[in-house]
Design an enzyme around this catalytic site. Structure first.
Site, PDB file in Angstrom:
ATOM      1  N   GLU A 104       0.902  -1.240  -0.221  1.00 53.07           N
ATOM      2  CA  GLU A 104       0.028  -0.037   0.032  1.00 53.07           C
ATOM      3  C   GLU A 104       0.802   1.306  -0.042  1.00 53.07           C
ATOM      4  O   GLU A 104       1.847   1.224   0.574  1.00 53.07           O
ATOM      5  CB  GLU A 104      -0.865  -0.105   1.142  1.00 53.07           C
ATOM      6  CG  GLU A 104      -2.122  -1.387   1.314  1.00 53.07           C
ATOM      7  CD  GLU A 104      -3.031  -1.125   2.374  1.00 53.07           C
ATOM      8  OE1 GLU A 104      -4.121  -1.313   1.969  1.00 53.07           O
ATOM      9  OE2 GLU A 104      -2.713  -0.724   3.556  1.00 53.07           O
ATOM     10  N   CYS A 118       3.463   8.798   0.959  1.00 49.05           N
ATOM     11  CA  CYS A 118       3.881   7.776   1.844  1.00 49.05           C
ATOM     12  C   CYS A 118       4.120   6.387   1.144  1.00 49.05           C
ATOM     13  O   CYS A 118       3.140   5.930   0.686  1.00 49.05           O
ATOM     14  CB  CYS A 118       2.957   7.782   3.155  1.00 49.05           C
ATOM     15  SG  CYS A 118       3.409   6.540   4.292  1.00 49.05           S
ATOM     16  N   CYS A 125       6.838  -6.437   7.433  1.00 48.71           N
ATOM     17  CA  CYS A 125       7.856  -6.143   8.211  1.00 48.71           C
ATOM     18  C   CYS A 125       8.185  -7.283   9.123  1.00 48.71           C
ATOM     19  O   CYS A 125       7.652  -7.909   9.757  1.00 48.71           O
ATOM     20  CB  CYS A 125       7.503  -4.811   9.108  1.00 48.71           C
ATOM     21  SG  CYS A 125       8.687  -3.895  10.002  1.00 48.71           S
ATOM     22  N   CYS A 129       6.451  -3.917  15.880  1.00 48.28           N
ATOM     23  CA  CYS A 129       5.976  -3.283  17.060  1.00 48.28           C
ATOM     24  C   CYS A 129       4.493  -3.381  17.483  1.00 48.28           C
ATOM     25  O   CYS A 129       3.958  -3.262  16.460  1.00 48.28           O
ATOM     26  CB  CYS A 129       6.325  -1.867  16.439  1.00 48.28           C
ATOM     27  SG  CYS A 129       8.053  -1.710  15.961  1.00 48.28           S
ATOM     28  N   CYS A 132       1.579  -1.252  15.670  1.00 45.14           N
ATOM     29  CA  CYS A 132       1.652  -0.959  14.220  1.00 45.14           C
ATOM     30  C   CYS A 132       1.015  -2.214  13.378  1.00 45.14           C
ATOM     31  O   CYS A 132       1.199  -3.431  13.976  1.00 45.14           O
ATOM     32  CB  CYS A 132       3.038  -0.987  13.917  1.00 45.14           C
ATOM     33  SG  CYS A 132       3.309  -0.715  12.054  1.00 45.14           S
ATOM     34  N   GLY A 180       6.874  -1.261   6.091  1.00 41.13           N
ATOM     35  CA  GLY A 180       8.197  -1.499   6.443  1.00 41.13           C
ATOM     36  C   GLY A 180       9.323  -0.892   6.875  1.00 41.13           C
ATOM     37  O   GLY A 180       8.967   0.020   7.200  1.00 41.13           O
ATOM     38  N   GLU A 181      10.428  -1.433   7.168  1.00 42.48           N
ATOM     39  CA  GLU A 181      11.649  -0.790   7.660  1.00 42.48           C
ATOM     40  C   GLU A 181      12.471  -0.548   6.601  1.00 42.48           C
ATOM     41  O   GLU A 181      13.191  -1.310   6.091  1.00 42.48           O
ATOM     42  CB  GLU A 181      12.178  -1.793   8.848  1.00 42.48           C
ATOM     43  CG  GLU A 181      13.512  -1.015   9.524  1.00 42.48           C
ATOM     44  CD  GLU A 181      13.480   0.195   9.742  1.00 42.48           C
ATOM     45  OE1 GLU A 181      12.510   0.739  10.642  1.00 42.48           O
ATOM     46  OE2 GLU A 181      14.288   0.892   9.192  1.00 42.48           O
ATOM     47  N   SER A 234      11.350   6.865  14.959  1.00 47.08           N
ATOM     48  CA  SER A 234      10.320   6.264  15.674  1.00 47.08           C
ATOM     49  C   SER A 234      10.694   6.416  17.149  1.00 47.08           C
ATOM     50  O   SER A 234      11.108   5.015  17.476  1.00 47.08           O
ATOM     51  CB  SER A 234       9.771   4.994  15.038  1.00 47.08           C
ATOM     52  OG  SER A 234       9.448   5.406  13.556  1.00 47.08           O
ATOM     53  N   LEU A 235      10.715   7.139  17.948  1.00 45.58           N
ATOM     54  CA  LEU A 235      11.084   7.153  19.186  1.00 45.58           C
ATOM     55  C   LEU A 235      10.074   6.352  20.339  1.00 45.58           C
ATOM     56  O   LEU A 235      10.249   5.487  21.014  1.00 45.58           O
ATOM     57  CB  LEU A 235      11.505   8.630  19.912  1.00 45.58           C
ATOM     58  CG  LEU A 235      12.369   8.458  21.092  1.00 45.58           C
ATOM     59  CD1 LEU A 235      13.632   7.469  20.897  1.00 45.58           C
ATOM     60  CD2 LEU A 235      12.648   9.971  21.487  1.00 45.58           C
ATOM     61  N   HIS A 236       9.059   7.028  20.307  1.00 45.23           N
ATOM     62  CA  HIS A 236       7.781   6.297  21.125  1.00 45.23           C
ATOM     63  C   HIS A 236       8.071   5.979  22.601  1.00 45.23           C
ATOM     64  O   HIS A 236       7.141   5.855  23.149  1.00 45.23           O
ATOM     65  CB  HIS A 236       7.329   5.140  20.263  1.00 45.23           C
ATOM     66  CG  HIS A 236       7.007   5.384  18.854  1.00 45.23           C
ATOM     67  ND1 HIS A 236       6.423   6.559  18.390  1.00 45.23           N
ATOM     68  CD2 HIS A 236       7.177   4.430  17.868  1.00 45.23           C
ATOM     69  CE1 HIS A 236       6.373   6.273  17.082  1.00 45.23           C
ATOM     70  NE2 HIS A 236       6.812   5.066  16.748  1.00 45.23           N
ATOM     71  N   ASN A 311      -3.182   5.407  15.792  1.00 45.44           N
ATOM     72  CA  ASN A 311      -4.486   5.191  14.858  1.00 45.44           C
ATOM     73  C   ASN A 311      -4.749   3.922  15.058  1.00 45.44           C
ATOM     74  O   ASN A 311      -3.918   2.997  14.779  1.00 45.44           O
ATOM     75  CB  ASN A 311      -3.908   5.515  13.414  1.00 45.44           C
ATOM     76  CG  ASN A 311      -3.351   7.001  13.065  1.00 45.44           C
ATOM     77  OD1 ASN A 311      -4.327   7.792  13.008  1.00 45.44           O
ATOM     78  ND2 ASN A 311      -2.198   7.258  12.811  1.00 45.44           N
ATOM     79  N   CYS A 354      -0.970   6.826   9.598  1.00 48.92           N
ATOM     80  CA  CYS A 354       0.088   5.959  10.053  1.00 48.92           C
ATOM     81  C   CYS A 354       0.063   4.831  10.741  1.00 48.92           C
ATOM     82  O   CYS A 354      -0.699   4.748  11.762  1.00 48.92           O
ATOM     83  CB  CYS A 354       1.007   6.773  11.071  1.00 48.92           C
ATOM     84  SG  CYS A 354       1.820   8.470  10.514  1.00 48.92           S
TER      85      CYS A 354
HETATM   86  N1  SAH Z   1       9.280   1.093   9.964  1.00 43.60           N
HETATM   87  C1  SAH Z   1       9.530   2.460  10.009  1.00 43.60           C
HETATM   88  C2  SAH Z   1       8.575   3.191   9.109  1.00 43.60           C
HETATM   89  C3  SAH Z   1       7.335   2.974   8.754  1.00 43.60           C
HETATM   90  S1  SAH Z   1       6.185   3.395  10.073  1.00 43.60           S
HETATM   91  C4  SAH Z   1       9.140   3.218  11.163  1.00 43.60           C
HETATM   92  O1  SAH Z   1       8.901   2.355  12.170  1.00 43.60           O
HETATM   93  O2  SAH Z   1       9.575   4.340  11.424  1.00 43.60           O
HETATM   94  C5  SAH Z   1       5.694   5.155  10.094  1.00 43.60           C
HETATM   95  C6  SAH Z   1       5.370   5.495  11.484  1.00 43.60           C
HETATM   96  O3  SAH Z   1       4.180   5.202  11.872  1.00 43.60           O
HETATM   97  C7  SAH Z   1       6.345   5.263  12.701  1.00 43.60           C
HETATM   98  O4  SAH Z   1       6.681   6.254  13.327  1.00 43.60           O
HETATM   99  C8  SAH Z   1       5.465   4.134  13.322  1.00 43.60           C
HETATM  100  O5  SAH Z   1       6.047   4.077  14.623  1.00 43.60           O
HETATM  101  C9  SAH Z   1       4.220   4.802  13.202  1.00 43.60           C
HETATM  102  N2  SAH Z   1       3.175   4.146  13.439  1.00 43.60           N
HETATM  103  C10 SAH Z   1       2.922   2.663  13.500  1.00 43.60           C
HETATM  104  N3  SAH Z   1       1.654   2.295  14.013  1.00 43.60           N
HETATM  105  C11 SAH Z   1       0.964   3.507  14.177  1.00 43.60           C
HETATM  106  C12 SAH Z   1      -0.102   3.723  14.613  1.00 43.60           C
HETATM  107  N4  SAH Z   1      -1.230   2.432  14.602  1.00 43.60           N
HETATM  108  N5  SAH Z   1      -0.803   4.861  14.903  1.00 43.60           N
HETATM  109  C13 SAH Z   1       0.089   5.888  14.749  1.00 43.60           C
HETATM  110  N6  SAH Z   1       1.459   5.790  14.293  1.00 43.60           N
HETATM  111  C14 SAH Z   1       1.785   4.601  13.947  1.00 43.60           C
HETATM  112 FE1  SF4 Z   2       7.797  -2.220  11.273  1.00 40.52          FE
HETATM  113 FE2  SF4 Z   2       7.747   0.399  11.506  1.00 40.52          FE
HETATM  114 FE3  SF4 Z   2       5.629  -0.963  11.982  1.00 40.52          FE
HETATM  115 FE4  SF4 Z   2       7.601  -1.162  13.762  1.00 40.52          FE
HETATM  116  S1  SF4 Z   2       6.522   0.678  13.263  1.00 40.52           S
HETATM  117  S2  SF4 Z   2       6.537  -3.179  12.871  1.00 40.52           S
HETATM  118  S3  SF4 Z   2       9.239  -1.004  12.328  1.00 40.52           S
HETATM  119  S4  SF4 Z   2       6.720  -0.688   9.998  1.00 40.52           S
END
Ligand code: SAH
Ligand code: SF4
Length: 375
Positions: A104, A118, A125, A129, A132, A180-181, A234-236, A311, A354
């Site tokens: 997508e 995007c 992946c 996480c 996600c 993906g990463e 992606s610190l979180h 989200n 996201c």
């Molecule tokens: N794998 C990479 C890039 C893809 S994710 C990464 O993790 O950075 C893009 C962004 O969306 C990242 O910051 C990820 O942590 C965030 N993300 C993933 N799931 C989400 C969700 N359900 N709600 C909001 N942000 C989310």
């Molecule tokens: Fe993969 Fe990024 Fe999702 Fe983590 S947030 S599972 S690294 S796509």
């Protein structure tokens, strides 16, 4: 098709790197290096600047040559399996790259200079996480550079953004924040960035291309050196304990190592800040104390902070923080000098925001994929 055709099916040049295109032309037509480079430059402009999908459109190439080109090559797009348009104008595309390989990508109007695409770098992946949606899908495979570029070309077709330097273009930024990463597929990501930033083609400036990573520390320097792309992290979480849970790769590369790699990211400066993404999870990482700790951790790093309201997706084990909580958190971050830190969710109604992306592609044995391809 004859048996001979099957042995040498036409090669798709859409998405190819300039060097690969030059080589392909040299060997198809037995050209010397200079002629091959000239021919490649001509075709390059048609493919990436004009958006041509047919050699017949290439009016500055002789008719016979065009016929020869179409025997050996195609200019194809990934197949658009589905397109959904959100009430806020966000567009989500499901593209089929090959049998069983679907990814997508999402076009979001009114972000960046005009609008951002995007893109996905992998189908699924390897990281998990837990907040996600993509993370709940196993890795199917890396996308090739051409498949990454293919996403940009297909969306430019849909937005009718050819020629590429048209004024008022809506697609001005690229973010690698889809499935993906990207740093686990860096060679292909770097090649794709070379193609889409080429000034004689799609011509999106490297400063408008952002790569988001969960923190693959050993690849960060190479990302900066090879692509000059903007970096997002992606610190979180602000403690290793919590980040180990939310972004499990943290068990391998800790927050301290990650921030060190950020301080040393090639080209980082106040004009080229690193974006730190922080997903707001109710009751998990959203206290005032964590906001203050976030500010403290980032001291000395040229940074932007992006608070992402979580989200939701079907079956997700988290909830989004309440709005007052997000605002209180944002206030602390704001007072520390970071402007407008909350990222407005876009395209939530079509699961395009996201972390909501997921395709139904599943990992198959290579033999099954080959079988389908021959159908
Ligand atoms: N794998 C990479 C890039 C893809 S994710 C990464 O993790 O950075 C893009 C962004 O969306 C990242 O910051 C990820 O942590 C965030 N993300 C993933 N799931 C989400 C969700 N359900 N709600 C909001 N942000 C989310
Ligand atoms: Fe993969 Fe990024 Fe999702 Fe983590 S947030 S599972 S690294 S796509």
């Amino acid at each position: 098709m004859t048996a001979a055709d099957l042995q040498h099916p036409p090669t798709n040049i859409a998405g190819m790197h300039r060097a690969a295109l030059t080589d392909a032309l040299a060997s198809a037509f037995d050209l010397d290096a200079k002629k091959a480079r000239m021919r490649a430059a001509q075709i390059w402009r048609w493919v990436y600047h004009a958006g041509a999908t047919d050699f017949d459109a290439m009016t500055n190439i002789g008719k016979e040559m065009r016929a020869e080109l179409s025997k050996r090559f195609t200019i194809a797009r990934p197949e658009m399996v589905e397109r959904q348009i959100s009430t806020d104008g966000t567009r989500k595309y499901l593209l089929r790259m090959a049998p069983g390989i679907e990814a997508e990508c999402v076009f979001i109007p009114d972000v960046g200079r005009a609008g951002a695409l995007c893109v996905s770098s992998q189908v699924g992946c390897t990281l998990n996480c837990p907040f996600c949606h993509t993370g709940s899908q196993n890795l199917v495979r890396n996308l090739t550079a051409a498949e990454i570029v293919g996403q940009v070309l297909a969306v430019k077709d849909d937005l009718e953004e050819w020629p590429s330097d048209a004024e008022e273009r809506r697609l001005s930024n690229i973010v690698f924040m889809g499935m993906g990463e990207p740093l686990y597929n860096l060679d292909n990501v770097a090649t794709a960035i070379d193609v889409i930033s080429d000034g004689e083609g799609v011509s999106l400036s490297r400063r408008r291309i952002t790569v988001s990573t969960s923190g693959i520390v050993p690849e960060m320097r190479r990302l900066g050196e090879e692509t000059s792309a903007m970096l997002a992290i992606s610190l979180h979480a602000t403690s290793d304990d919590l980040r180990n849970e939310l972004v499990p790769i943290n068990r391998k590369y800790s927050i301290a190592e990650l921030l060190d790699a950020c301080r040393n990211y090639p080209g980082v400066s106040n004009a080229r800040r690193i974006t730190f993404e922080y997903v707001m999870l109710k009751g998990v990482n959203d206290t005032d104390a964590e906001a203050r700790e976030l500010v403290r951790l980032l001291k000395g790093i040229p940074a932007k902070i992006n608070l992402i309201p979580f989200n939701p997706w079907p079956g997700a084990p988290y909830e989004c923080s309440d709005w007052d909580r997000i605002e209180a958190f944002a206030d602390i971050v704001n007072r520390a000098g970071y402007a407008s830190p909350i990222r407005t969710p876009r395209g939530r109604d079509i699961l395009a925001a996201c972390g909501q992306l997921k395709s139904s592609s599943v990992k198959k044995r290579a033999s099954a994929i080959r079988r389908e391809a021959n159908l």
